[in-house]
Design a protein around this motif. Sequence first.
Motif, PDB file in Angstrom:
ATOM      1  N   UNK A  42       0.919  -1.287  -0.043  1.00 44.84           N
ATOM      2  CA  UNK A  42       0.095  -0.147  -0.003  1.00 44.84           C
ATOM      3  C   UNK A  42       0.629   1.261   0.033  1.00 44.84           C
ATOM      4  N   UNK A  43       2.042   1.239   0.227  1.00 46.90           N
ATOM      5  CA  UNK A  43       2.800   2.375   0.247  1.00 46.90           C
ATOM      6  C   UNK A  43       4.297   2.056  -0.522  1.00 46.90           C
ATOM      7  N   UNK A  44       4.565   3.097  -1.328  1.00 47.17           N
ATOM      8  CA  UNK A  44       5.766   2.869  -2.076  1.00 47.17           C
ATOM      9  C   UNK A  44       7.097   3.154  -1.369  1.00 47.17           C
ATOM     10  N   UNK A  45       8.124   2.663  -1.055  1.00 46.73           N
ATOM     11  CA  UNK A  45       9.442   2.884  -0.655  1.00 46.73           C
ATOM     12  C   UNK A  45       9.637   4.264  -0.937  1.00 46.73           C
ATOM     13  N   UNK A  46       9.780   4.895   0.148  1.00 49.27           N
ATOM     14  CA  UNK A  46      10.347   6.328  -0.298  1.00 49.27           C
ATOM     15  C   UNK A  46      11.689   6.749  -0.191  1.00 49.27           C
ATOM     16  N   UNK A  47      12.585   5.482   0.421  1.00 42.41           N
ATOM     17  CA  UNK A  47      14.072   5.907   0.283  1.00 42.41           C
ATOM     18  C   UNK A  47      14.329   6.106   1.538  1.00 42.41           C
TER      19      UNK A  47
ATOM     20  N   UNK B 130      12.969   3.304   6.041  1.00 39.76           N
ATOM     21  CA  UNK B 130      11.941   3.108   7.167  1.00 39.76           C
ATOM     22  C   UNK B 130      10.590   2.096   6.817  1.00 39.76           C
ATOM     23  N   UNK B 131      10.804   1.762   5.457  1.00 40.78           N
ATOM     24  CA  UNK B 131       9.284   1.062   4.978  1.00 40.78           C
ATOM     25  C   UNK B 131       9.830  -0.520   5.247  1.00 40.78           C
ATOM     26  N   UNK B 132       8.963  -0.922   5.935  1.00 43.09           N
ATOM     27  CA  UNK B 132       8.967  -2.461   6.430  1.00 43.09           C
ATOM     28  C   UNK B 132       8.373  -3.529   5.147  1.00 43.09           C
ATOM     29  N   UNK B 133       7.893  -2.995   4.110  1.00 53.12           N
ATOM     30  CA  UNK B 133       7.064  -3.754   3.182  1.00 53.12           C
ATOM     31  C   UNK B 133       7.963  -5.039   2.569  1.00 53.12           C
ATOM     32  N   UNK B 134       9.169  -4.962   2.274  1.00 55.09           N
ATOM     33  CA  UNK B 134       9.977  -6.083   2.046  1.00 55.09           C
ATOM     34  C   UNK B 134       9.994  -7.433   3.045  1.00 55.09           C
TER      35      UNK B 134
ATOM     36  N   UNK C  95       0.909   5.250  12.286  1.00 53.44           N
ATOM     37  CA  UNK C  95       0.254   5.089  10.939  1.00 53.44           C
ATOM     38  C   UNK C  95       1.245   4.505  10.043  1.00 53.44           C
ATOM     39  N   UNK C  96       0.711   3.531   9.218  1.00 54.59           N
ATOM     40  CA  UNK C  96       1.447   2.447   8.463  1.00 54.59           C
ATOM     41  C   UNK C  96       2.611   3.193   7.466  1.00 54.59           C
ATOM     42  N   UNK C  97       2.189   4.132   6.864  1.00 53.15           N
ATOM     43  CA  UNK C  97       3.385   5.006   6.067  1.00 53.15           C
ATOM     44  C   UNK C  97       4.335   5.843   6.917  1.00 53.15           C
ATOM     45  N   UNK C  98       4.071   5.738   8.074  1.00 51.11           N
ATOM     46  CA  UNK C  98       4.975   6.739   8.664  1.00 51.11           C
ATOM     47  C   UNK C  98       6.034   5.509   9.561  1.00 51.11           C
ATOM     48  N   UNK C  99       5.429   4.601   9.991  1.00 47.99           N
ATOM     49  CA  UNK C  99       6.255   3.442  10.704  1.00 47.99           C
ATOM     50  C   UNK C  99       6.632   4.012  11.972  1.00 47.99           C
ATOM     51  N   UNK C 100       8.151   3.696  12.192  1.00 45.87           N
ATOM     52  CA  UNK C 100       8.614   4.282  13.420  1.00 45.87           C
ATOM     53  C   UNK C 100       9.293   5.474  13.440  1.00 45.87           C
ATOM     54  N   UNK C 101       9.515   6.088  12.067  1.00 43.90           N
ATOM     55  CA  UNK C 101      10.309   7.581  11.981  1.00 43.90           C
ATOM     56  C   UNK C 101       9.642   8.528  12.702  1.00 43.90           C
TER      57      UNK C 101
END
Length: 370
Positions: free
Chosen positions: A38-43, A46-50, A195-201
Amino acid sequence: MSEAARVVVGVSGGVDSSVAALLLRDAGVDVTGLFMQNWADDGSGECRAEEDRRDAVAVCGALGIPIRFRDFSREYWDGVFRHFLDEYAAGRTPNPDVLCNREIKFKHFLDAARELGADAIATGHYARVDHDGRVFRLLRAIDRGKDQSYFLHQLGQAQLSATRFPLGELRKDAVRALAAEHGLRTAEKKDSTGICFIGERDFREFLSRYLPAKTGEMRTPDGARIGEHPGVFYFTLGQREGLNIGGVRGRPQAPWFVVGKDVERNLLYVDQGHDSPWLQSRSLRSAAAHWVAGAPPAARFSCTAQTRYRQPDEACEVEVLGDGGLSVRFARPQRAVTPGQSVVLYDGDNCLGGAVIASTDAPVPETNPA
Protein backbone atom coordinates in the motif's frame (compact mmCIF):
# COMPACT_ATOMS: atom_id res chain seq x y z
CA MET A 1 -21.27 -19.20 2.95
CA SER A 2 -20.25 -22.85 3.03
CA GLU A 3 -17.14 -24.17 4.70
CA ALA A 4 -15.84 -25.12 1.24
CA ALA A 5 -16.05 -21.53 0.02
CA ARG A 6 -12.99 -19.97 -1.56
CA VAL A 7 -11.57 -17.25 0.64
CA VAL A 8 -8.71 -14.82 -0.02
CA VAL A 9 -7.08 -13.71 3.23
CA GLY A 10 -5.07 -10.52 3.41
CA VAL A 11 -1.65 -11.62 4.68
CA SER A 12 0.35 -8.68 5.99
CA GLY A 13 3.37 -10.50 7.39
CA GLY A 14 2.08 -10.10 10.95
CA VAL A 15 0.91 -12.64 13.48
CA ASP A 16 -2.79 -11.76 13.25
CA SER A 17 -3.20 -12.36 9.53
CA SER A 18 -1.00 -15.46 9.83
CA VAL A 19 -3.36 -17.03 12.37
CA ALA A 20 -6.42 -15.91 10.39
CA ALA A 21 -5.08 -17.92 7.44
CA LEU A 22 -4.24 -20.86 9.72
CA LEU A 23 -7.75 -21.00 11.19
CA LEU A 24 -9.41 -20.88 7.78
CA ARG A 25 -7.16 -23.61 6.42
CA ASP A 26 -7.87 -25.84 9.41
CA ALA A 27 -11.62 -25.26 8.95
CA GLY A 28 -11.35 -26.85 5.50
CA VAL A 29 -11.68 -23.59 3.58
CA ASP A 30 -10.00 -23.20 0.18
CA VAL A 31 -7.61 -20.40 1.19
CA THR A 32 -5.34 -18.15 -0.84
CA GLY A 33 -3.16 -15.45 0.71
CA LEU A 34 -2.87 -12.00 -0.84
CA PHE A 35 -0.13 -9.58 0.15
CA MET A 36 -0.98 -5.92 -0.41
CA GLN A 37 1.66 -3.27 -0.92
CA ASN A 38 0.00 0.00 0.00
CA TRP A 39 2.98 2.34 0.28
CA ALA A 40 5.83 2.78 -2.18
CA ASP A 41 9.32 2.79 -0.65
CA ASP A 42 10.29 6.44 -0.26
CA GLY A 43 14.00 5.71 0.21
CA SER A 44 14.01 6.54 3.91
CA GLY A 45 14.91 3.02 4.96
CA GLU A 46 11.87 2.97 7.26
CA CYS A 47 9.55 0.97 5.02
CA ARG A 48 9.05 -2.59 6.29
CA ALA A 49 7.22 -3.79 3.19
CA GLU A 50 9.97 -6.13 2.01
CA GLU A 51 10.43 -7.69 5.44
CA ASP A 52 6.66 -8.11 5.76
CA ARG A 53 6.48 -9.61 2.29
CA ARG A 54 9.12 -12.21 3.16
CA ASP A 55 7.27 -13.13 6.34
CA ALA A 56 3.97 -13.44 4.47
CA VAL A 57 5.57 -15.73 1.89
CA ALA A 58 7.14 -17.86 4.64
CA VAL A 59 3.84 -18.19 6.53
CA CYS A 60 1.87 -19.17 3.42
CA GLY A 61 4.58 -21.70 2.57
CA ALA A 62 4.40 -23.19 6.07
CA LEU A 63 0.62 -23.43 5.82
CA GLY A 64 0.73 -24.90 2.34
CA ILE A 65 -1.47 -22.23 0.78
CA PRO A 66 -0.79 -20.18 -2.37
CA ILE A 67 0.02 -16.49 -2.16
CA ARG A 68 -0.64 -13.68 -4.61
CA PHE A 69 0.59 -10.08 -4.66
CA ARG A 70 -1.04 -6.76 -5.50
CA ASP A 71 0.40 -3.25 -5.51
CA PHE A 72 -2.21 -0.76 -4.30
CA SER A 73 0.24 2.08 -3.64
CA ARG A 74 -1.27 4.34 -6.31
CA GLU A 75 -4.79 3.72 -5.01
CA TYR A 76 -3.56 4.37 -1.48
CA TRP A 77 -1.95 7.65 -2.50
CA ASP A 78 -5.09 8.87 -4.28
CA GLY A 79 -7.69 7.49 -1.90
CA VAL A 80 -6.01 7.84 1.50
CA PHE A 81 -2.79 9.84 1.58
CA ARG A 82 -4.02 12.90 -0.34
CA HIS A 83 -6.92 13.17 2.09
CA PHE A 84 -4.50 12.77 5.01
CA LEU A 85 -2.43 15.75 3.78
CA ASP A 86 -5.46 17.90 2.99
CA GLU A 87 -6.86 17.39 6.47
CA TYR A 88 -3.60 18.28 8.20
CA ALA A 89 -3.24 21.35 5.99
CA ALA A 90 -6.70 22.46 7.14
CA GLY A 91 -5.73 22.07 10.80
CA ARG A 92 -7.67 18.86 11.41
CA THR A 93 -6.34 15.48 12.58
CA PRO A 94 -7.41 12.68 10.22
CA ASN A 95 -7.53 8.96 10.90
CA PRO A 96 -6.04 7.23 7.83
CA ASP A 97 -6.74 3.73 9.17
CA VAL A 98 -10.50 4.30 8.80
CA LEU A 99 -10.10 5.46 5.20
CA CYS A 100 -7.63 2.69 4.39
CA ASN A 101 -10.13 0.06 5.45
CA ARG A 102 -12.91 1.62 3.38
CA GLU A 103 -10.91 2.47 0.27
CA ILE A 104 -8.23 -0.23 0.12
CA LYS A 105 -8.80 -3.31 2.25
CA PHE A 106 -12.55 -3.62 1.70
CA LYS A 107 -12.74 -2.12 -1.78
CA HIS A 108 -9.68 -2.70 -3.98
CA PHE A 109 -8.66 -5.81 -2.04
CA LEU A 110 -12.19 -7.21 -2.25
CA ASP A 111 -12.26 -6.54 -6.00
CA ALA A 112 -8.88 -8.26 -6.42
CA ALA A 113 -10.08 -11.27 -4.43
CA ARG A 114 -13.14 -11.61 -6.64
CA GLU A 115 -10.91 -11.46 -9.71
CA LEU A 116 -9.13 -14.47 -8.22
CA GLY A 117 -12.44 -16.30 -7.97
CA ALA A 118 -13.02 -15.86 -4.24
CA ASP A 119 -16.42 -15.97 -2.59
CA ALA A 120 -15.19 -13.96 0.39
CA ILE A 121 -12.23 -12.19 1.95
CA ALA A 122 -10.76 -12.47 5.43
CA THR A 123 -8.42 -10.29 7.46
CA GLY A 124 -6.69 -10.40 10.82
CA HIS A 125 -8.84 -7.64 12.29
CA TYR A 126 -10.25 -8.12 15.77
CA ALA A 127 -13.97 -7.81 15.09
CA ARG A 128 -16.99 -10.03 14.41
CA VAL A 129 -19.74 -10.24 11.80
CA ASP A 130 -23.13 -11.82 12.28
CA HIS A 131 -26.55 -11.75 10.63
CA ASP A 132 -29.57 -10.97 12.78
CA GLY A 133 -32.09 -12.26 10.24
CA ARG A 134 -32.40 -8.85 8.64
CA VAL A 135 -28.96 -7.31 8.17
CA PHE A 136 -25.32 -8.11 8.68
CA ARG A 137 -23.95 -6.57 11.87
CA LEU A 138 -20.43 -5.45 12.73
CA LEU A 139 -19.71 -6.49 16.31
CA ARG A 140 -16.90 -5.76 18.71
CA ALA A 141 -14.31 -8.49 19.21
CA ILE A 142 -14.33 -10.66 22.32
CA ASP A 143 -10.94 -9.14 23.23
CA ARG A 144 -12.08 -5.57 23.96
CA GLY A 145 -8.48 -4.45 24.39
CA LYS A 146 -7.79 -5.36 20.76
CA ASP A 147 -11.21 -4.65 19.24
CA GLN A 148 -10.88 -2.80 15.91
CA SER A 149 -14.52 -2.16 15.05
CA TYR A 150 -13.79 1.56 15.56
CA PHE A 151 -11.60 1.49 12.43
CA LEU A 152 -14.11 -0.64 10.49
CA HIS A 153 -17.25 1.44 11.04
CA GLN A 154 -17.34 2.61 7.41
CA LEU A 155 -18.11 -0.92 6.17
CA GLY A 156 -21.57 -1.67 4.87
CA GLN A 157 -23.74 -4.60 3.93
CA ALA A 158 -21.93 -5.44 0.69
CA GLN A 159 -18.56 -5.69 2.44
CA LEU A 160 -19.74 -7.48 5.58
CA SER A 161 -21.66 -10.09 3.60
CA ALA A 162 -18.37 -11.06 1.93
CA THR A 163 -16.02 -10.77 4.92
CA ARG A 164 -14.74 -13.09 7.61
CA PHE A 165 -12.90 -12.06 10.77
CA PRO A 166 -11.46 -15.36 12.10
CA LEU A 167 -9.90 -13.70 15.17
CA GLY A 168 -13.08 -12.11 16.48
CA GLU A 169 -13.65 -14.77 19.12
CA LEU A 170 -10.01 -14.99 20.27
CA ARG A 171 -7.78 -13.06 22.63
CA LYS A 172 -4.41 -11.84 21.49
CA ASP A 173 -2.43 -14.19 23.76
CA ALA A 174 -4.32 -17.14 22.26
CA VAL A 175 -3.48 -15.92 18.76
CA ARG A 176 0.23 -15.81 19.54
CA ALA A 177 0.03 -19.24 21.20
CA LEU A 178 -1.54 -20.72 18.06
CA ALA A 179 1.17 -19.19 15.88
CA ALA A 180 3.89 -20.62 18.14
CA GLU A 181 2.21 -24.03 18.31
CA HIS A 182 2.27 -24.25 14.50
CA GLY A 183 5.81 -22.92 14.18
CA LEU A 184 4.90 -19.75 12.33
CA ARG A 185 7.78 -17.27 12.16
CA THR A 186 5.47 -14.38 13.03
CA ALA A 187 4.56 -15.79 16.46
CA GLU A 188 6.73 -13.32 18.35
CA LYS A 189 6.81 -10.55 15.76
CA LYS A 190 6.13 -7.14 17.22
CA ASP A 191 2.80 -5.57 16.27
CA SER A 192 3.02 -2.58 13.98
CA THR A 193 2.08 0.69 15.66
CA GLY A 194 1.17 4.16 14.53
CA ILE A 195 0.34 5.20 10.98
CA CYS A 196 1.36 2.52 8.50
CA PHE A 197 3.20 4.77 6.02
CA ILE A 198 5.14 6.56 8.75
CA GLY A 199 6.22 3.50 10.72
CA GLU A 200 8.76 4.14 13.45
CA ARG A 201 10.16 7.35 12.00
CA ASP A 202 9.68 10.83 13.45
CA PHE A 203 6.20 12.10 12.57
CA ARG A 204 7.23 15.75 12.37
CA GLU A 205 10.11 15.06 10.00
CA PHE A 206 7.89 12.91 7.78
CA LEU A 207 5.07 15.43 7.56
CA SER A 208 7.48 18.29 6.79
CA ARG A 209 8.34 16.60 3.50
CA TYR A 210 4.81 17.21 2.27
CA LEU A 211 3.58 20.18 4.32
CA PRO A 212 6.40 22.69 4.80
CA ALA A 213 5.57 24.52 8.00
CA LYS A 214 6.82 27.72 9.55
CA THR A 215 7.37 28.70 13.15
CA GLY A 216 4.73 30.75 14.91
CA GLU A 217 3.55 31.86 18.30
CA MET A 218 2.30 29.67 21.11
CA ARG A 219 -0.28 31.50 23.16
CA THR A 220 -2.47 30.88 26.18
CA PRO A 221 -6.24 30.89 25.53
CA ASP A 222 -6.47 34.54 26.56
CA GLY A 223 -3.71 35.53 24.13
CA ALA A 224 -0.55 35.71 26.25
CA ARG A 225 2.55 34.68 24.32
CA ILE A 226 4.28 31.61 25.82
CA GLY A 227 6.81 30.62 23.17
CA GLU A 228 7.20 29.42 19.59
CA HIS A 229 6.00 26.32 17.78
CA PRO A 230 7.65 24.68 14.71
CA GLY A 231 4.36 24.44 12.77
CA VAL A 232 0.70 24.06 13.73
CA PHE A 233 0.30 21.04 11.42
CA TYR A 234 2.40 18.91 13.77
CA PHE A 235 0.10 19.17 16.78
CA THR A 236 -3.30 17.87 17.77
CA LEU A 237 -5.72 18.69 20.58
CA GLY A 238 -4.69 17.32 23.96
CA GLN A 239 -1.08 16.75 22.90
CA ARG A 240 1.63 17.27 25.49
CA GLU A 241 4.77 15.98 23.76
CA GLY A 242 6.95 18.25 21.67
CA LEU A 243 5.86 21.60 23.08
CA ASN A 244 9.21 22.25 24.78
CA ILE A 245 7.83 24.84 27.15
CA GLY A 246 10.14 25.46 30.07
CA GLY A 247 9.40 27.38 33.24
CA VAL A 248 7.16 30.37 32.58
CA ARG A 249 7.32 33.29 34.96
CA GLY A 250 4.12 33.69 36.92
CA ARG A 251 2.88 30.22 35.93
CA PRO A 252 2.82 27.08 38.08
CA GLN A 253 5.12 24.12 37.37
CA ALA A 254 2.50 22.04 35.57
CA PRO A 255 2.49 20.38 32.12
CA TRP A 256 1.16 22.21 29.08
CA PHE A 257 -1.26 20.80 26.52
CA VAL A 258 -2.47 21.88 23.09
CA VAL A 259 -5.98 23.32 23.39
CA GLY A 260 -6.47 24.98 20.01
CA LYS A 261 -5.03 25.77 16.57
CA ASP A 262 -5.50 28.71 14.22
CA VAL A 263 -4.00 27.64 10.90
CA GLU A 264 -4.71 30.92 9.10
CA ARG A 265 -2.84 32.97 11.72
CA ASN A 266 -0.31 30.18 12.40
CA LEU A 267 -1.09 30.20 16.13
CA LEU A 268 -0.96 27.29 18.56
CA TYR A 269 -2.89 27.62 21.81
CA VAL A 270 -1.73 25.85 24.97
CA ASP A 271 -2.95 25.61 28.53
CA GLN A 272 -1.86 23.89 31.71
CA GLY A 273 -3.60 20.85 33.12
CA HIS A 274 -4.61 17.55 31.56
CA ASP A 275 -8.27 18.40 32.11
CA SER A 276 -8.09 22.04 31.05
CA PRO A 277 -11.58 23.51 30.54
CA TRP A 278 -10.47 24.50 27.04
CA LEU A 279 -10.33 20.81 26.11
CA GLN A 280 -13.80 19.96 27.39
CA SER A 281 -16.89 19.58 25.22
CA ARG A 282 -20.39 18.22 25.76
CA SER A 283 -21.52 18.03 22.14
CA LEU A 284 -20.25 17.71 18.59
CA ARG A 285 -21.40 18.05 15.00
CA SER A 286 -20.25 15.67 12.30
CA ALA A 287 -20.08 15.30 8.55
CA ALA A 288 -22.55 12.94 6.88
CA ALA A 289 -22.67 9.65 8.76
CA HIS A 290 -22.20 6.13 7.45
CA TRP A 291 -24.58 3.45 8.78
CA VAL A 292 -23.52 -0.20 8.81
CA ALA A 293 -27.14 -1.33 8.31
CA GLY A 294 -27.67 1.23 5.54
CA ALA A 295 -29.82 3.59 7.62
CA PRO A 296 -29.86 5.02 11.17
CA PRO A 297 -31.94 3.25 13.82
CA ALA A 298 -34.07 6.39 14.24
CA ALA A 299 -33.95 10.15 13.68
CA ARG A 300 -33.17 10.53 17.39
CA PHE A 301 -31.83 7.79 19.64
CA SER A 302 -29.65 7.00 22.63
CA CYS A 303 -26.49 4.91 22.38
CA THR A 304 -22.84 4.97 23.35
CA ALA A 305 -19.97 6.47 21.38
CA GLN A 306 -16.22 6.55 21.03
CA THR A 307 -14.41 9.62 19.73
CA ARG A 308 -11.05 7.84 19.76
CA TYR A 309 -9.75 4.29 19.63
CA ARG A 310 -9.92 2.24 22.86
CA GLN A 311 -11.97 4.90 24.61
CA PRO A 312 -14.49 3.58 27.14
CA ASP A 313 -18.13 3.73 26.08
CA GLU A 314 -19.63 7.19 26.55
CA ALA A 315 -23.41 7.57 26.83
CA CYS A 316 -24.89 10.06 24.38
CA GLU A 317 -27.98 11.29 22.57
CA VAL A 318 -27.83 11.38 18.77
CA GLU A 319 -29.87 13.43 16.31
CA VAL A 320 -29.58 12.79 12.57
CA LEU A 321 -29.60 16.15 10.80
CA GLY A 322 -31.09 17.04 7.44
CA ASP A 323 -27.73 16.92 5.66
CA GLY A 324 -26.98 13.44 7.00
CA GLY A 325 -24.62 14.75 9.66
CA LEU A 326 -24.99 14.10 13.37
CA SER A 327 -25.56 16.19 16.45
CA VAL A 328 -24.21 14.20 19.39
CA ARG A 329 -24.61 15.29 23.00
CA PHE A 330 -22.74 13.40 25.72
CA ALA A 331 -23.95 12.64 29.21
CA ARG A 332 -20.71 14.04 30.63
CA PRO A 333 -17.94 16.31 29.32
CA GLN A 334 -15.43 14.77 26.92
CA ARG A 335 -11.74 15.61 26.70
CA ALA A 336 -10.00 16.62 23.46
CA VAL A 337 -12.71 15.67 20.98
CA THR A 338 -10.84 16.39 17.77
CA PRO A 339 -12.17 17.55 14.37
CA GLY A 340 -11.04 15.15 11.66
CA GLN A 341 -11.24 12.11 13.91
CA SER A 342 -14.26 9.79 13.93
CA VAL A 343 -17.20 9.49 16.29
CA VAL A 344 -18.32 5.85 16.23
CA LEU A 345 -21.67 4.76 17.65
CA TYR A 346 -22.56 1.50 19.42
CA ASP A 347 -25.57 -0.35 20.75
CA GLY A 348 -23.85 -2.73 23.14
CA ASP A 349 -21.35 -4.65 21.00
CA ASN A 350 -23.14 -3.70 17.78
CA CYS A 351 -21.36 -0.99 15.81
CA LEU A 352 -24.05 1.20 14.26
CA GLY A 353 -21.74 3.37 12.16
CA GLY A 354 -20.05 6.71 12.53
CA ALA A 355 -18.88 9.95 11.01
CA VAL A 356 -15.99 12.40 10.85
CA ILE A 357 -16.13 15.03 13.60
CA ALA A 358 -16.59 18.52 12.15
CA SER A 359 -16.83 20.72 15.26
CA THR A 360 -17.46 20.72 19.01
CA ASP A 361 -18.81 23.12 21.62
CA ALA A 362 -15.42 23.39 23.37
CA PRO A 363 -14.52 27.02 24.09
CA VAL A 364 -12.52 28.79 21.38
CA PRO A 365 -9.28 30.48 22.51
CA GLU A 366 -9.20 34.31 22.52
CA THR A 367 -12.89 34.60 21.56
CA ASN A 368 -14.03 33.54 25.02
CA PRO A 369 -11.19 34.46 27.40
CA ALA A 370 -10.74 32.40 30.59
